[in-house]
Design a protein around this motif. Structure first.
Motif, mmCIF file in Angstrom:
data_model
loop_
_atom_site.group_PDB
_atom_site.id
_atom_site.type_symbol
_atom_site.label_atom_id
_atom_site.label_comp_id
_atom_site.label_asym_id
_atom_site.label_seq_id
_atom_site.Cartn_x
_atom_site.Cartn_y
_atom_site.Cartn_z
ATOM 1 N N CYS A 62 35.047 46.927 46.580
ATOM 2 C CA CYS A 62 35.003 45.999 45.466
ATOM 3 C C CYS A 62 36.040 44.868 45.473
ATOM 4 O O CYS A 62 37.174 45.071 46.304
ATOM 5 N N ALA A 63 35.853 43.910 44.860
ATOM 6 C CA ALA A 63 36.778 42.650 44.927
ATOM 7 C C ALA A 63 37.942 43.058 44.040
ATOM 8 O O ALA A 63 38.040 44.251 43.578
ATOM 9 N N GLY A 64 38.969 42.295 43.972
ATOM 10 C CA GLY A 64 40.088 42.466 43.506
ATOM 11 C C GLY A 64 40.030 42.662 41.978
ATOM 12 O O GLY A 64 40.771 43.284 41.214
ATOM 13 N N ASP A 65 39.092 41.928 41.367
ATOM 14 C CA ASP A 65 38.675 42.088 39.729
ATOM 15 C C ASP A 65 37.957 43.218 39.493
ATOM 16 O O ASP A 65 37.466 43.501 38.619
ATOM 17 N N LEU A 99 31.143 43.943 45.946
ATOM 18 C CA LEU A 99 30.994 42.971 46.858
ATOM 19 C C LEU A 99 29.482 42.500 46.648
ATOM 20 O O LEU A 99 28.675 43.822 46.917
ATOM 21 N N ASP A 153 31.129 37.045 48.666
ATOM 22 C CA ASP A 153 32.426 37.783 48.755
ATOM 23 C C ASP A 153 32.440 38.370 50.184
ATOM 24 O O ASP A 153 31.501 39.037 50.477
ATOM 25 N N GLN A 154 33.541 37.949 50.756
ATOM 26 C CA GLN A 154 33.900 38.385 52.070
ATOM 27 C C GLN A 154 32.589 38.588 52.954
ATOM 28 O O GLN A 154 32.276 39.520 53.969
ATOM 29 N N ARG A 182 39.182 48.919 46.015
ATOM 30 C CA ARG A 182 39.347 47.558 45.980
ATOM 31 C C ARG A 182 39.868 47.023 47.255
ATOM 32 O O ARG A 182 40.987 47.382 47.914
ATOM 33 N N VAL A 183 39.589 45.863 47.586
ATOM 34 C CA VAL A 183 39.854 45.115 48.897
ATOM 35 C C VAL A 183 40.482 43.793 48.641
ATOM 36 O O VAL A 183 39.792 43.135 48.163
ATOM 37 N N ASP A 184 41.546 43.643 48.649
ATOM 38 C CA ASP A 184 42.302 42.464 48.825
ATOM 39 C C ASP A 184 42.962 41.740 49.815
ATOM 40 O O ASP A 184 43.246 42.323 50.772
ATOM 41 N N ASN A 185 42.997 40.386 49.570
ATOM 42 C CA ASN A 185 43.619 39.631 50.793
ATOM 43 C C ASN A 185 43.247 40.093 52.495
ATOM 44 O O ASN A 185 43.885 40.172 53.256
ATOM 45 N N TRP A 186 41.779 40.267 52.516
ATOM 46 C CA TRP A 186 40.974 40.106 53.701
ATOM 47 C C TRP A 186 40.829 39.185 54.159
ATOM 48 O O TRP A 186 40.575 37.891 53.680
#
Length: 308
Positions: free
Chosen positions: A239-242, A246, A252-253, A304-308
């Motif tokens: 999932c995205a940060g929010d 995805l 997204d990504q 959650r995947v952030d800052n990739w």
């Protein structure tokens, strides 16, 4: 019926409607590792049934991206768009048993005649057109092309998932009469995936847990058509940060951007770390991960995947 032993055959089944994103890569990598770690095969199926969204260029890109990551497959890729007669045969088999009926409802009418799902607000079709008389169907057929639905029984379906455990649905309450063929003649995902998994010899399905609630209806179709049931493993979503899962439509990504920042081995290593196969991200090839794969290492909850 439950599958009885035999070699493992897993599958990639991407929808070629755009560039793959990180969530697609996650699913493909874990499906590949689950099959290869068991000494099994992988088949590639391009789910390109929707002529409005799928393109050959996207199919070619999917295959190029899988090869870039080091994910191979056995035998020739299969295109759903070239298998419509197989879906038609299954459709006729269900039709001959009186299990399907035409639905003339517009989208607005379907929603108005539906009830919410017990847990997540998904609209469940009420079966309105199931109760039409022959005369009513003939009259509606003068101005509308129908979709075709399967009339599900009040039957409880349970299966055991490798990650999510036992999962049960009462078909009539939790999914309702679902569409097998759209009004434009395109066969629906639920029918096509069941026919293809059976005829391609798939014994293990690894996919995102957003498809968990599709599985009971697929199990019922498998039983109705006389097919064996594969083993299922529904993996958590990235999932995205929010908190949004995805999706291709949000870009997204997307792999285009990811390839600018990572090599294939770096990307695989980061995904392996998310999966609990590595303690920290480090460059790895998929083949190097085969001896490290174990179902009990995989997370159960969305990530959650952030800052990739």
């Amino acid at each position: 019926m439950e599958r009885q032993g035999g070699p493992v055959v897993g599958r990639f089944a991407p929808s070629p409607s755009g560039r793959m994103h990180l969530g697609n890569l996650w699913s493909c990598l874990l499906a590949w590792l689950a099959a290869r770690s068991a000494g099994g095969q992988m088949v590639l199926r391009l789910e390109d049934l929707d002529p409005d969204r799928c393109r050959q260029t996207y199919c070619d890109q999917v295959m190029a991206d899988l090869e870039w990551l080091g994910l191979d497959w056995d035998n020739t890729p299969v295109y759903q768009s070239r298998r419509t007669e197989l879906y038609a045969q299954a459709f006729r088999q269900l039709e001959e048993r009186g299990l399907i009926y035409p639905c003339y409802c517009t989208r607005a009418e379907r929603l108005a005649a539906s009830a919410p799902h017990r847990s997540d607000g998904v609209q469940i079709y009420s079966g309105r057109c199931r109760r039409l008389t022959r005369e009513e169907r003939e009259e509606l057929g003068k101005t509308r092309h129908p979709a075709w639905r399967v009339a599900v029984p009040a039957e409880e379906i349970t299966f055991r998932d490798r990650l999510q455990g036992d999962y049960t649905e009462l078909l009539s309450r939790d999914c309702g009469d679902f569409i097998l063929r759209r009004s434009d003649g395109v066969y629906a995902y639920q029918l096509a995936v069941v026919v293809d998994d059976a005829l391609m010899g798939v014994t293990q399905v690894v996919r995102g847990r957003d498809l968990l609630d599709s599985t009971p209806r697929q199990c019922w179709l498998q039983e109705s058509l006389g097919y064996d049931r594969p083993e299922y493993g529904h993996i958590p979503l990235l999932c995205a940060g929010d908190g949004r899962r995805l999706a291709k439509r949000d870009r997204d990504q997307e792999l285009t951007a990811l390839k600018e920042r990572y090599t294939a081995q770096e990307l695989v290593g980061r995904l392996a770390c998310l999966a609990g196969l590595l303690d920290r991200p480090e460059p790895m090839t998929p083949r190097e991960l085969i001896p490290l794969f174990a179902w009990e290492k995989l997370p159960r909850e969305d990530i959650r995947v952030d800052n990739w």
